[in-house]
Motif scaffolding. Structure first.
Motif, PDB file in Angstrom:
ATOM      1  N   ILE A 277      15.870  14.126  49.019  1.00  0.00           N
ATOM      2  CA  ILE A 277      14.983  13.262  48.578  1.00  0.00           C
ATOM      3  C   ILE A 277      15.935  11.771  47.945  1.00  0.00           C
ATOM      4  CG2 ILE A 277      13.213  12.137  46.418  1.00  0.00           C
ATOM      5  CD1 ILE A 277      12.412  15.176  46.813  1.00  0.00           C
ATOM      6  N   ASN A 278      15.423  10.766  48.102  1.00  0.00           N
ATOM      7  CA  ASN A 278      16.423   9.521  47.993  1.00  0.00           C
ATOM      8  C   ASN A 278      15.194   8.453  47.231  1.00  0.00           C
ATOM      9  OD1 ASN A 278      18.650   7.317  48.400  1.00  0.00           O
ATOM     10  ND2 ASN A 278      17.701   6.460  48.943  1.00  0.00           N
ATOM     11  N   LEU A 279      15.712   7.448  45.676  1.00  0.00           N
ATOM     12  CA  LEU A 279      14.681   6.811  45.145  1.00  0.00           C
ATOM     13  C   LEU A 279      15.679   5.680  44.901  1.00  0.00           C
ATOM     14  CD1 LEU A 279      14.055   8.655  41.752  1.00  0.00           C
ATOM     15  CD2 LEU A 279      12.196   9.065  43.859  1.00  0.00           C
ATOM     16  N   THR A 280      15.175   4.751  45.479  1.00  0.00           N
ATOM     17  CA  THR A 280      15.573   3.311  45.751  1.00  0.00           C
ATOM     18  C   THR A 280      15.000   2.523  44.742  1.00  0.00           C
ATOM     19  OG1 THR A 280      15.917   3.711  48.249  1.00  0.00           O
ATOM     20  CG2 THR A 280      15.913   1.380  47.200  1.00  0.00           C
TER      21      THR A 280
ATOM     22  N   LEU B 152      15.706  13.045  33.980  1.00  0.00           N
ATOM     23  CA  LEU B 152      16.883  12.674  34.480  1.00  0.00           C
ATOM     24  C   LEU B 152      17.556  11.795  35.043  1.00  0.00           C
ATOM     25  CD1 LEU B 152      17.365  16.622  36.575  1.00  0.00           C
ATOM     26  CD2 LEU B 152      18.390  15.940  34.796  1.00  0.00           C
ATOM     27  N   PRO B 153      18.434  11.372  35.249  1.00  0.00           N
ATOM     28  CA  PRO B 153      18.601  10.190  35.308  1.00  0.00           C
ATOM     29  C   PRO B 153      19.279  10.286  36.982  1.00  0.00           C
ATOM     30  CG  PRO B 153      21.299  10.930  34.187  1.00  0.00           C
ATOM     31  CD  PRO B 153      19.735  12.049  34.082  1.00  0.00           C
ATOM     32  N   TYR B 154      19.115   9.540  37.785  1.00  0.00           N
ATOM     33  CA  TYR B 154      18.667   9.594  38.811  1.00  0.00           C
ATOM     34  C   TYR B 154      20.123   8.517  39.180  1.00  0.00           C
ATOM     35  CZ  TYR B 154      18.008   8.414  44.123  1.00  0.00           C
ATOM     36  OH  TYR B 154      18.860   8.355  45.631  1.00  0.00           O
ATOM     37  N   ASN B 155      21.296   9.412  39.625  1.00  0.00           N
ATOM     38  CA  ASN B 155      22.616   9.534  39.994  1.00  0.00           C
ATOM     39  C   ASN B 155      22.771   9.209  42.093  1.00  0.00           C
ATOM     40  OD1 ASN B 155      22.745   8.537  37.548  1.00  0.00           O
ATOM     41  ND2 ASN B 155      23.478  10.469  37.942  1.00  0.00           N
ATOM     42  N   GLY B 156      21.631   9.875  42.421  1.00  0.00           N
ATOM     43  CA  GLY B 156      22.241   9.962  43.944  1.00  0.00           C
ATOM     44  C   GLY B 156      21.275  11.291  44.309  1.00  0.00           C
ATOM     45  N   THR B 157      20.870  11.804  46.058  1.00  0.00           N
ATOM     46  CA  THR B 157      19.741  12.495  46.365  1.00  0.00           C
ATOM     47  C   THR B 157      19.950  13.521  45.306  1.00  0.00           C
ATOM     48  OG1 THR B 157      21.299  12.543  48.553  1.00  0.00           O
ATOM     49  CG2 THR B 157      19.972  11.360  48.466  1.00  0.00           C
ATOM     50  N   PHE B 158      19.277  14.392  45.532  1.00  0.00           N
ATOM     51  CA  PHE B 158      18.627  15.695  45.034  1.00  0.00           C
ATOM     52  C   PHE B 158      17.594  16.017  46.161  1.00  0.00           C
ATOM     53  CE2 PHE B 158      15.163  12.930  43.725  1.00  0.00           C
ATOM     54  CZ  PHE B 158      14.613  13.482  43.190  1.00  0.00           C
ATOM     55  N   LYS B 159      17.308  17.501  45.644  1.00  0.00           N
ATOM     56  CA  LYS B 159      16.408  18.169  46.932  1.00  0.00           C
ATOM     57  C   LYS B 159      16.093  19.388  45.673  1.00  0.00           C
ATOM     58  CE  LYS B 159      19.790  18.980  49.813  1.00  0.00           C
ATOM     59  NZ  LYS B 159      21.050  20.253  51.052  1.00  0.00           N
ATOM     60  N   PHE B 160      14.609  19.466  45.763  1.00  0.00           N
ATOM     61  CA  PHE B 160      14.035  21.145  45.457  1.00  0.00           C
ATOM     62  C   PHE B 160      14.680  22.353  45.649  1.00  0.00           C
ATOM     63  CE2 PHE B 160      10.280  17.626  45.903  1.00  0.00           C
ATOM     64  CZ  PHE B 160      10.163  16.640  44.979  1.00  0.00           C
ATOM     65  N   THR B 161      14.369  23.178  45.158  1.00  0.00           N
ATOM     66  CA  THR B 161      14.933  24.594  44.656  1.00  0.00           C
ATOM     67  C   THR B 161      13.599  25.305  45.092  1.00  0.00           C
ATOM     68  OG1 THR B 161      14.995  24.164  41.973  1.00  0.00           O
ATOM     69  CG2 THR B 161      16.646  23.566  42.927  1.00  0.00           C
ATOM     70  N   GLU B 162      12.510  24.894  44.894  1.00  0.00           N
ATOM     71  CA  GLU B 162      10.939  25.957  44.764  1.00  0.00           C
ATOM     72  C   GLU B 162      10.509  25.770  46.433  1.00  0.00           C
ATOM     73  OE1 GLU B 162      10.850  23.489  41.936  1.00  0.00           O
ATOM     74  OE2 GLU B 162      12.742  25.426  40.427  1.00  0.00           O
TER      75      GLU B 162
ATOM     76  N   TYR C  87       3.536  13.692  51.367  1.00  0.00           N
ATOM     77  CA  TYR C  87       4.510  14.577  51.791  1.00  0.00           C
ATOM     78  C   TYR C  87       4.799  15.857  52.162  1.00  0.00           C
ATOM     79  CZ  TYR C  87       5.772  10.025  51.987  1.00  0.00           C
ATOM     80  OH  TYR C  87       6.035   8.331  51.996  1.00  0.00           O
ATOM     81  N   VAL C  88       4.935  16.488  53.598  1.00  0.00           N
ATOM     82  CA  VAL C  88       5.716  18.525  53.501  1.00  0.00           C
ATOM     83  C   VAL C  88       6.152  18.019  53.902  1.00  0.00           C
ATOM     84  CG1 VAL C  88       5.225  20.518  54.276  1.00  0.00           C
ATOM     85  CG2 VAL C  88       2.925  18.914  54.093  1.00  0.00           C
ATOM     86  N   ILE C  89       8.001  18.669  53.239  1.00  0.00           N
ATOM     87  CA  ILE C  89       8.882  18.253  53.268  1.00  0.00           C
ATOM     88  C   ILE C  89       9.911  19.884  53.841  1.00  0.00           C
ATOM     89  CG2 ILE C  89       9.581  16.517  52.071  1.00  0.00           C
ATOM     90  CD1 ILE C  89      10.929  17.713  50.302  1.00  0.00           C
ATOM     91  N   CYS C  90      10.968  19.875  53.621  1.00  0.00           N
ATOM     92  CA  CYS C  90      11.239  21.230  54.155  1.00  0.00           C
ATOM     93  C   CYS C  90      12.210  21.304  53.190  1.00  0.00           C
ATOM     94  CB  CYS C  90      12.409  21.302  55.377  1.00  0.00           C
ATOM     95  SG  CYS C  90      13.399  22.494  55.820  1.00  0.00           S
ATOM     96  N   ILE C  91      12.808  22.347  52.798  1.00  0.00           N
ATOM     97  CA  ILE C  91      13.520  23.249  51.093  1.00  0.00           C
ATOM     98  C   ILE C  91      14.700  22.561  51.026  1.00  0.00           C
ATOM     99  CG2 ILE C  91      13.905  25.205  52.211  1.00  0.00           C
ATOM    100  CD1 ILE C  91      12.931  24.666  48.796  1.00  0.00           C
ATOM    101  N   ASN C  92      15.220  22.193  52.672  1.00  0.00           N
ATOM    102  CA  ASN C  92      16.742  21.476  52.083  1.00  0.00           C
ATOM    103  C   ASN C  92      16.593  19.847  52.686  1.00  0.00           C
ATOM    104  OD1 ASN C  92      17.952  23.753  52.855  1.00  0.00           O
ATOM    105  ND2 ASN C  92      17.177  23.711  54.802  1.00  0.00           N
ATOM    106  N   ASP C  93      15.750  19.259  52.415  1.00  0.00           N
ATOM    107  CA  ASP C  93      15.951  17.890  52.944  1.00  0.00           C
ATOM    108  C   ASP C  93      16.234  17.453  51.492  1.00  0.00           C
ATOM    109  OD1 ASP C  93      14.550  18.267  54.892  1.00  0.00           O
ATOM    110  OD2 ASP C  93      12.253  17.426  54.661  1.00  0.00           O
TER     111      ASP C  93
END
Length: 319
Positions: A17-20, A81-91, A9-15
């Motif tokens: 990410i959700n894990l199910t 990290l424990p997954y507790n909700g959506t997160f974003k890449f910072t770089e 995937y190529v995503i935006c820095i502001n996207d």
């Protein structure tokens, strides 16, 4: 978002990410509680790997304490990290994301690995010229009316498969009307996704692995043709102002740019003068001069139209 074989995937820095998690099995043989863990590796422009999280992160969990039933060699050496909700890449750019789930009985899923290219920069569009041009300083550009003007848009960052590509470029063209005086809008703001006016050609480029680039080809002579035919202008010479900005597929918007481009389509004039002593006379209706070896001869070059770029040099030939 675009998909590439190397980069899933190529995503935006502001996207986000959700894990199910899908807790597989049949009731009542499914333990009701599971926890998902994740980590990533960011590869910077120098190729250095940065691991997230590490021991300095207050929420990080040492993989060796997770009590997994399998895949220990892929889990225990790292912090998670424990997954507790959506997160974003910072770089920006290359990220390798790892994640897995386990229940309280230590039943452990095989870790997944997904590669992301993260687009964290807007596009950049350059103004280029094909044909004669003269740029005495960055704010003054002279061209001929046969010179092609190019707007070339490329998405950033400048790293393979980390861009989403140019969605469209916005552009507008103004011409200075010396008789007003003031500016006339020749091409109102429009997108490269819109039909192009006469004298403008849109080019799309793909390199096979990354997203597209866009180039706008502007032919001033063709652009002004119908304005001269209908009498709006009597020449395509003069000053133009070109505006542009590009947008990539993630909606990252380049700041607006504008540049004045002056079309010089008239040649200089040259005159010849004689100092003293000289005696003018006519020979078969042509003006001639008697001079001595001490008489100075002056060749004067001038470029007098308001749009002229000035005299570059004066050349003489005698025999």
């Amino acid at each position: 978002h675009p998909y590439y074989p190397e980069f899933e995937y190529v995503i935006c820095i502001n996207d986000s990410i959700n894990l199910t998690t899908n807790n597989s099995g049949k009731k009542p043989c499914i333990f009701p509680y599971t926890q998902t863990y994740y980590r990533w590796i960011w590869i910077d422009e120098n190729g250095t790997k940065h691991y997230y999280p590490d021991a300095t992160n207050p929420d990080a969990i040492d993989g060796s304490t997770l009590q997994v039933s399998s895949y220990a060699d892929e889990i225990e050496p790292y912090y998670w990290l424990p997954y507790n909700g959506t997160f974003k890449f910072t770089e920006g750019c290359v990220h390798w994301l790892y994640f897995f789930s386990k229940d309280n009985l230590s039943n452990t899923e095989e870790p997944h690995n997904v590669t992301f290219g993260v687009d964290d920069e807007p596009p950049v569009t350059t103004l280029d010229f094909e044909g004669p041009s003269y740029i005495p300083d960055p704010n003054i550009i002279y061209i001929q009316n046969s010179t092609i003007v190019w707007l070339n848009a490329t998405d950033l960052p400048n790293y393979p498969n980390c861009t989403t590509g140019i969605n469209y470029t916005l552009y507008a063209i103004w011409k200075y009307n010396y008789s007003k005086p003031g500016w006339d809008m020749i091409v109102p703001w429009r997108s490269t996704n819109d039909p192009a006016p006469e004298g403008v050609t849109i080019h799309w480029y793909y390199n096979g692995t990354s997203a597209r680039r866009i180039s706008i080809e502007i032919n001033i002579r063709e652009l002004m043709h119908h304005y001269i035919e209908n009498g709006t202008y009597d020449t395509d010479c003069g000053k133009y102002e070109i505006h542009w900005r590009s947008v990539d597929y993630n909606g990252l918007l380049e700041m607006e740019h504008d540049r004045d481009v002056i079309v010089d389509c008239t040649p200089p004039d040259s005159t010849k003068e004689f100092g003293s002593p000289n005696v003018p006379f006519y020979l078969q209706a042509e003006l001639m001069h008697w001079i001595s070896s001490a008489t100075p001869i002056y060749i004067n070059g001038s470029d007098d139209e308001v749009w002229d770029s000035g005299v570059a040099k004066v050349c003489i030939m005698y025999k």
